[in-house]
Scaffold this motif. Structure first.
Motif, PDB file in Angstrom:
ATOM      1  N   GLU A  69      -3.459  -5.900  -1.044  1.00 30.73           N
ATOM      2  CA  GLU A  69      -3.097  -4.477  -1.074  1.00 30.73           C
ATOM      3  C   GLU A  69      -1.612  -4.293  -0.770  1.00 30.73           C
ATOM      4  O   GLU A  69      -0.953  -3.441  -1.361  1.00 30.73           O
ATOM      5  N   ALA A  70      -1.083  -5.112   0.146  1.00 24.31           N
ATOM      6  CA  ALA A  70       0.339  -5.006   0.493  1.00 24.31           C
ATOM      7  C   ALA A  70       1.221  -5.348  -0.708  1.00 24.31           C
ATOM      8  O   ALA A  70       2.202  -4.653  -0.992  1.00 24.31           O
ATOM      9  N   ARG A  71       0.860  -6.415  -1.434  1.00 26.86           N
ATOM     10  CA  ARG A  71       1.655  -6.786  -2.619  1.00 26.86           C
ATOM     11  C   ARG A  71       1.504  -5.747  -3.721  1.00 26.86           C
ATOM     12  O   ARG A  71       2.452  -5.467  -4.450  1.00 26.86           O
ATOM     13  N   TRP A  72       0.312  -5.175  -3.867  1.00 20.35           N
ATOM     14  CA  TRP A  72       0.094  -4.133  -4.876  1.00 20.35           C
ATOM     15  C   TRP A  72       0.942  -2.903  -4.548  1.00 20.35           C
ATOM     16  O   TRP A  72       1.605  -2.341  -5.410  1.00 20.35           O
ATOM     17  N   THR A  73       0.920  -2.483  -3.285  1.00 16.28           N
ATOM     18  CA  THR A  73       1.715  -1.321  -2.855  1.00 16.28           C
ATOM     19  C   THR A  73       3.198  -1.578  -3.072  1.00 16.28           C
ATOM     20  O   THR A  73       3.930  -0.687  -3.523  1.00 16.28           O
ATOM     21  N   GLN A  74       3.652  -2.780  -2.775  1.00 14.79           N
ATOM     22  CA  GLN A  74       5.047  -3.134  -3.003  1.00 14.79           C
ATOM     23  C   GLN A  74       5.385  -3.050  -4.496  1.00 14.79           C
ATOM     24  O   GLN A  74       6.443  -2.540  -4.879  1.00 14.79           O
ATOM     25  N   PHE A  75       4.484  -3.515  -5.357  1.00 11.95           N
ATOM     26  CA  PHE A  75       4.685  -3.418  -6.801  1.00 11.95           C
ATOM     27  C   PHE A  75       4.804  -1.954  -7.224  1.00 11.95           C
ATOM     28  O   PHE A  75       5.701  -1.585  -7.998  1.00 11.95           O
ATOM     29  N   LEU A  76       3.905  -1.102  -6.714  1.00 12.32           N
ATOM     30  CA  LEU A  76       3.976   0.328  -7.036  1.00 12.32           C
ATOM     31  C   LEU A  76       5.316   0.915  -6.594  1.00 12.32           C
ATOM     32  O   LEU A  76       5.963   1.651  -7.347  1.00 12.32           O
ATOM     33  N   ASP A  77       5.728   0.589  -5.359  1.00 17.37           N
ATOM     34  CA  ASP A  77       6.976   1.127  -4.805  1.00 17.37           C
ATOM     35  C   ASP A  77       8.202   0.669  -5.576  1.00 17.37           C
ATOM     36  O   ASP A  77       9.149   1.449  -5.760  1.00 17.37           O
ATOM     37  N   GLU A  78       8.199  -0.577  -6.025  1.00 18.67           N
ATOM     38  CA  GLU A  78       9.393  -1.129  -6.664  1.00 18.67           C
ATOM     39  C   GLU A  78       9.424  -0.954  -8.178  1.00 18.67           C
ATOM     40  O   GLU A  78      10.506  -0.833  -8.763  1.00 18.67           O
ATOM     41  N   GLU A  79       8.270  -0.950  -8.832  1.00 17.67           N
ATOM     42  CA  GLU A  79       8.252  -0.951 -10.300  1.00 17.67           C
ATOM     43  C   GLU A  79       7.741   0.346 -10.927  1.00 17.67           C
ATOM     44  O   GLU A  79       8.238   0.754 -11.971  1.00 17.67           O
ATOM     45  N   VAL A  80       6.743   0.973 -10.314  1.00 20.08           N
ATOM     46  CA  VAL A  80       6.117   2.137 -10.948  1.00 20.08           C
ATOM     47  C   VAL A  80       6.743   3.447 -10.467  1.00 20.08           C
ATOM     48  O   VAL A  80       7.175   4.274 -11.278  1.00 20.08           O
ATOM     49  N   SER A  81       6.807   3.646  -9.154  1.00 19.96           N
ATOM     50  CA  SER A  81       7.326   4.911  -8.608  1.00 19.96           C
ATOM     51  C   SER A  81       8.734   5.246  -9.083  1.00 19.96           C
ATOM     52  O   SER A  81       8.997   6.405  -9.431  1.00 19.96           O
ATOM     53  N   PRO A  82       9.669   4.290  -9.142  1.00 17.53           N
ATOM     54  CA  PRO A  82      11.008   4.638  -9.634  1.00 17.53           C
ATOM     55  C   PRO A  82      11.007   5.077 -11.102  1.00 17.53           C
ATOM     56  O   PRO A  82      11.838   5.898 -11.505  1.00 17.53           O
ATOM     57  N   ARG A  83      10.079   4.562 -11.891  1.00 23.73           N
ATOM     58  CA  ARG A  83      10.029   4.912 -13.319  1.00 23.73           C
ATOM     59  C   ARG A  83       9.273   6.222 -13.570  1.00 23.73           C
ATOM     60  O   ARG A  83       9.542   6.912 -14.544  1.00 23.73           O
ATOM     61  N   PHE A  84       8.322   6.537 -12.702  1.00 22.91           N
ATOM     62  CA  PHE A  84       7.526   7.762 -12.834  1.00 22.91           C
ATOM     63  C   PHE A  84       7.473   8.483 -11.483  1.00 22.91           C
ATOM     64  O   PHE A  84       6.408   8.582 -10.857  1.00 22.91           O
TER      65      PHE A  84
END
Length: 156
Positions: A69-84
């Protein structure tokens, strides 16, 4: 009841409820000010994209414990949230499929995450989505990220 059956039933129930709400809201004719009508007209140019992410690698020789979950959240924070930055939805899912490139009959099964994006139909958003898919495959050594995109009638 096995966990995967329960997960599948919960996902189906959630999707049916969400679809029912979407159908009802799409079938409703706006009665409010002209602003509502403008939003409905603009919505015809929107898309709904669902991205399916497996949380562990299937096959291969290298051991792979899976995505925490920590790695998934980090992926969301670094890759998805900045784009959307305006937002998106994340659903927990269970996936099952038979790989088409081998003679194996036993299905692959794994926990998954689904990101649902509602976005304008623009080349820029398409490029952002493809960048998210590429980043996930690169970071987590995955073969693919399933993408499903179709027109969406939305209003805010």
């Amino acid at each position: 009841m096995p966990l995967h059956s329960l997960s599948a039933r919960l996902l189906r129930s959630s999707l049916l409820a969400a679809t029912s709400i979407l159908v009802v809201s799409c079938a409703t004719v706006p009665e409010g000010p002209a602003e509502d009508v403008r939003l409905e007209a603009e919505a015809a140019e929107w898309m709904e994209t669902s991205l399916y992410f497996g949380l562990r690698r299937v096959g291969g020789n290298a051991p792979f414990a899976g995505i925490t979950e920590a790695r998934w959240t980090q992926f969301l924070d670094e890759e998805v949230s900045p784009r959307f930055p305006a937002g998106f939805s994340v659903l927990d899912a269970y996936g099952q499929w038979v790989h088409m490139h081998n003679n194996k009959k036993t299905p692959n099964r794994l926990d998954s995450k689904v990101i649902v994006l509602l976005h304008p139909a623009t080349p820029e958003d398409d490029a952002k989505i493809e960048a998210i898919r590429a980043a996930f495959k690169e970071q987590f050594k995955q073969e693919s990220v399933l993408r499903s995109t179709h027109p969406a009638a939305v209003s805010f």
